[in-house]
Motif scaffolding. Structure first.
Motif, PDB file in Angstrom:
ATOM      1  N   ASN A 140      21.195 -38.529 110.465  1.00 41.43           N
ATOM      2  CA  ASN A 140      21.866 -39.460 111.207  1.00 41.43           C
ATOM      3  C   ASN A 140      22.845 -40.287 110.803  1.00 41.43           C
ATOM      4  O   ASN A 140      23.783 -40.547 111.019  1.00 41.43           O
ATOM      5  CB  ASN A 140      20.849 -40.387 112.225  1.00 41.43           C
ATOM      6  CG  ASN A 140      20.143 -39.480 113.237  1.00 41.43           C
ATOM      7  OD1 ASN A 140      20.352 -38.371 113.483  1.00 41.43           O
ATOM      8  ND2 ASN A 140      19.174 -40.240 113.789  1.00 41.43           N
ATOM      9  N   MET A 141      22.394 -40.966 109.603  1.00 38.86           N
ATOM     10  CA  MET A 141      23.331 -41.930 108.644  1.00 38.86           C
ATOM     11  C   MET A 141      24.363 -41.197 108.391  1.00 38.86           C
ATOM     12  O   MET A 141      25.660 -41.563 108.381  1.00 38.86           O
ATOM     13  CB  MET A 141      22.355 -42.396 107.564  1.00 38.86           C
ATOM     14  CG  MET A 141      21.491 -43.327 108.132  1.00 38.86           C
ATOM     15  SD  MET A 141      20.551 -44.025 106.683  1.00 38.86           S
ATOM     16  CE  MET A 141      19.211 -43.124 106.303  1.00 38.86           C
ATOM     17  N   CYS A 142      24.339 -39.859 107.836  1.00 40.48           N
ATOM     18  CA  CYS A 142      25.329 -39.078 107.421  1.00 40.48           C
ATOM     19  C   CYS A 142      26.065 -38.613 108.330  1.00 40.48           C
ATOM     20  O   CYS A 142      27.654 -38.675 108.049  1.00 40.48           O
ATOM     21  CB  CYS A 142      24.770 -37.823 106.702  1.00 40.48           C
ATOM     22  SG  CYS A 142      25.791 -36.874 105.638  1.00 40.48           S
ATOM     23  N   CYS A 143      25.748 -38.313 109.481  1.00 42.76           N
ATOM     24  CA  CYS A 143      26.435 -38.138 110.654  1.00 42.76           C
ATOM     25  C   CYS A 143      27.456 -38.977 111.126  1.00 42.76           C
ATOM     26  O   CYS A 143      28.584 -38.714 111.343  1.00 42.76           O
ATOM     27  CB  CYS A 143      25.812 -37.283 111.789  1.00 42.76           C
ATOM     28  SG  CYS A 143      26.499 -36.523 113.259  1.00 42.76           S
ATOM     29  N   GLU A 144      26.934 -40.111 111.429  1.00 46.15           N
ATOM     30  CA  GLU A 144      27.518 -41.381 111.799  1.00 46.15           C
ATOM     31  C   GLU A 144      28.597 -41.677 110.683  1.00 46.15           C
ATOM     32  O   GLU A 144      29.934 -41.813 111.284  1.00 46.15           O
ATOM     33  CB  GLU A 144      26.682 -42.730 111.940  1.00 46.15           C
ATOM     34  CG  GLU A 144      25.488 -42.620 113.074  1.00 46.15           C
ATOM     35  CD  GLU A 144      24.715 -43.549 113.140  1.00 46.15           C
ATOM     36  OE1 GLU A 144      23.608 -43.375 113.452  1.00 46.15           O
ATOM     37  OE2 GLU A 144      24.989 -44.425 112.281  1.00 46.15           O
ATOM     38  N   ALA A 145      28.503 -41.497 109.651  1.00 47.99           N
ATOM     39  CA  ALA A 145      29.360 -42.030 108.661  1.00 47.99           C
ATOM     40  C   ALA A 145      30.688 -41.081 108.647  1.00 47.99           C
ATOM     41  O   ALA A 145      31.744 -41.354 108.661  1.00 47.99           O
ATOM     42  CB  ALA A 145      28.825 -42.087 107.207  1.00 47.99           C
ATOM     43  N   TYR A 146      30.339 -39.631 108.788  1.00 43.54           N
ATOM     44  CA  TYR A 146      31.342 -38.611 109.085  1.00 43.54           C
ATOM     45  C   TYR A 146      31.990 -38.844 110.148  1.00 43.54           C
ATOM     46  O   TYR A 146      33.325 -38.605 110.040  1.00 43.54           O
ATOM     47  CB  TYR A 146      30.446 -37.235 108.752  1.00 43.54           C
ATOM     48  CG  TYR A 146      31.350 -35.996 108.904  1.00 43.54           C
ATOM     49  CD1 TYR A 146      32.305 -35.472 108.082  1.00 43.54           C
ATOM     50  CD2 TYR A 146      31.460 -35.367 109.912  1.00 43.54           C
ATOM     51  CE1 TYR A 146      33.129 -34.618 108.058  1.00 43.54           C
ATOM     52  CE2 TYR A 146      32.122 -34.315 110.318  1.00 43.54           C
ATOM     53  CZ  TYR A 146      32.922 -33.969 109.407  1.00 43.54           C
ATOM     54  OH  TYR A 146      33.756 -32.715 109.331  1.00 43.54           O
ATOM     55  N   ASN A 147      31.541 -39.081 111.057  1.00 42.76           N
ATOM     56  CA  ASN A 147      32.277 -39.099 112.499  1.00 42.76           C
ATOM     57  C   ASN A 147      32.968 -40.433 112.489  1.00 42.76           C
ATOM     58  O   ASN A 147      34.271 -40.344 113.024  1.00 42.76           O
ATOM     59  CB  ASN A 147      31.284 -39.178 113.609  1.00 42.76           C
ATOM     60  CG  ASN A 147      30.585 -38.019 113.920  1.00 42.76           C
ATOM     61  OD1 ASN A 147      31.105 -37.090 113.420  1.00 42.76           O
ATOM     62  ND2 ASN A 147      29.517 -38.123 114.644  1.00 42.76           N
ATOM     63  N   GLU A 148      32.721 -41.419 111.875  1.00 39.32           N
ATOM     64  CA  GLU A 148      33.598 -42.510 111.822  1.00 39.32           C
ATOM     65  C   GLU A 148      34.879 -42.498 110.383  1.00 39.32           C
ATOM     66  O   GLU A 148      35.711 -43.168 110.433  1.00 39.32           O
ATOM     67  CB  GLU A 148      32.983 -43.768 111.164  1.00 39.32           C
ATOM     68  CG  GLU A 148      32.194 -44.265 112.351  1.00 39.32           C
ATOM     69  CD  GLU A 148      31.345 -45.506 111.742  1.00 39.32           C
ATOM     70  OE1 GLU A 148      31.611 -46.276 110.645  1.00 39.32           O
ATOM     71  OE2 GLU A 148      30.481 -45.871 112.464  1.00 39.32           O
ATOM     72  N   SER A 149      34.736 -41.250 109.770  1.00 41.79           N
ATOM     73  CA  SER A 149      35.665 -41.184 108.795  1.00 41.79           C
ATOM     74  C   SER A 149      36.431 -39.867 108.679  1.00 41.79           C
ATOM     75  O   SER A 149      37.542 -39.319 109.363  1.00 41.79           O
ATOM     76  CB  SER A 149      35.210 -41.785 107.352  1.00 41.79           C
ATOM     77  OG  SER A 149      34.172 -40.819 107.033  1.00 41.79           O
ATOM     78  N   LEU A 150      35.771 -38.994 107.808  1.00 43.20           N
ATOM     79  CA  LEU A 150      36.257 -37.639 107.438  1.00 43.20           C
ATOM     80  C   LEU A 150      36.381 -36.612 109.029  1.00 43.20           C
ATOM     81  O   LEU A 150      37.432 -35.906 108.667  1.00 43.20           O
ATOM     82  CB  LEU A 150      35.375 -36.836 106.577  1.00 43.20           C
ATOM     83  CG  LEU A 150      35.515 -36.884 105.061  1.00 43.20           C
ATOM     84  CD1 LEU A 150      34.528 -36.074 104.403  1.00 43.20           C
ATOM     85  CD2 LEU A 150      36.954 -36.328 104.678  1.00 43.20           C
ATOM     86  N   ALA A 151      35.429 -36.784 109.721  1.00 41.54           N
ATOM     87  CA  ALA A 151      35.575 -35.836 110.793  1.00 41.54           C
ATOM     88  C   ALA A 151      37.030 -35.876 111.772  1.00 41.54           C
ATOM     89  O   ALA A 151      37.573 -35.164 111.921  1.00 41.54           O
ATOM     90  CB  ALA A 151      34.527 -36.240 111.943  1.00 41.54           C
TER      91      ALA A 151
END
Ligand SMILES: CCCCCCCCCCCCC/C=C/[C@@H](O)[C@H](COP(=O)(O)O)NC(=O)CCCCCCCCCCCCCCC
Length: 218
Positions: A140-151
């Motif tokens: 979850n932490m990884c996914c949230e961080a990804y959605n807020e940036s690289l995604a």
């Protein structure tokens, strides 16, 4: 030289990554490419410890690191000592595709921008890890961080593949163990030390790219 760093398949150690990020900034706050790239190499070691599902991510990162190392070790190497000198050199010599991909599709500037965006993901992810509790889920932490940036910079198919890889991330306890620091408390303390460094390098790069209107290089 960055090219002679220990290979990617050696044991990861967060302290090592921290040390390289410490070396990144010159007195005048320029970012040394050699140490920046070494920091990434350290992080890739971590990724490689997590298994082959992450291979497609590590392959792309290694490829980008190699492009930069080649510039650094090449005949124009002295221009690539810091990010600032690289930007100046490539812009002054028309070596960057500014609006659409052309003959400079592997410029140092656009290659580094991809890693720079990933550094933001790292910052957000590590901050979540640092403040997480025992029952927090790394995926979850990884996914949230990804959605807020690289995604925001990735097409659907990459986002989908990344999402699938996140699902098989080890839990928090196992994750902390791979970091090879010590007890969870020690990991949290070291993250507290690493984050301001990573964040400063990120901010300086971000400003540099903004100043030259290069945040959207194709
Ligand atoms: C710990 C879990 C690791 C999850 C990694 C999260 C990042 C997900 C990135 C997915 C990238 C997929 C691969 C392809 C990317 C490229 O399309 C794309 C665009 O490039 P292009 O313009 O040349 O086409 N490339 C990129 O955006 C660069 C991605 C670089 C990713 C480096 C990730 C390194 C992760 C290191 C993990 C370290 C964790 C440390 C914990 C202590």
């Amino acid at each position: 030289m960055a090219g002679s760093e220990p290979s990617e398949n050696q044991k990861f150690c967060l302290q090592e990554v921290l040390d390289t990020f410490k070396l990144c900034l010159s007195d005048s706050k320029e970012v040394y490419l050699e140490h920046y790239v070494a920091g990434w190499r350290g992080l890739i070691k971590f990724l490689n410890c997590l298994g082959s599902v992450f291979g497609f991510i590590s392959k792309d990162a290694v490829n980008k690191i190699q492009i930069l190392v080649n510039y650094l070790n090449g005949e124009n190497g002295p221009h690539y000592v810091t990010m600032q000198s690289m930007v100046k050199y490539e812009l002054e010599n028309d070596l960057v595709d500014l609006t659409k991909r052309g003959s400079h599709s592997e410029s140092g500037c656009r290659t580094l921008l991809r890693l720079h965006r990933a550094l933001r993901w790292l910052e957000l992810f590590l901050e979540r890890l640092r403040t997480s509790t025992e029952d927090s889920k790394t995926s979850n932490m990884c996914c949230e961080a990804y959605n807020e940036s690289l995604a925001q910079h990735h097409p659907w198919v990459i986002r989908k593949a990344a999402g699938m890889a996140f699902c098989v991330l080890p839990g928090r306890a196992a994750f902390f163990e791979v970091m090879n620091v010590g007890t969870p408390e020690q990991v949290v303390a070291m993250l507290g030390e690493a984050l301001p460094l990573i964040s400063e390098v990120y901010q300086i790069t971000e400003e540099l790219y903004k100043e030259h209107n290069m945040l959207d290089l194709p």
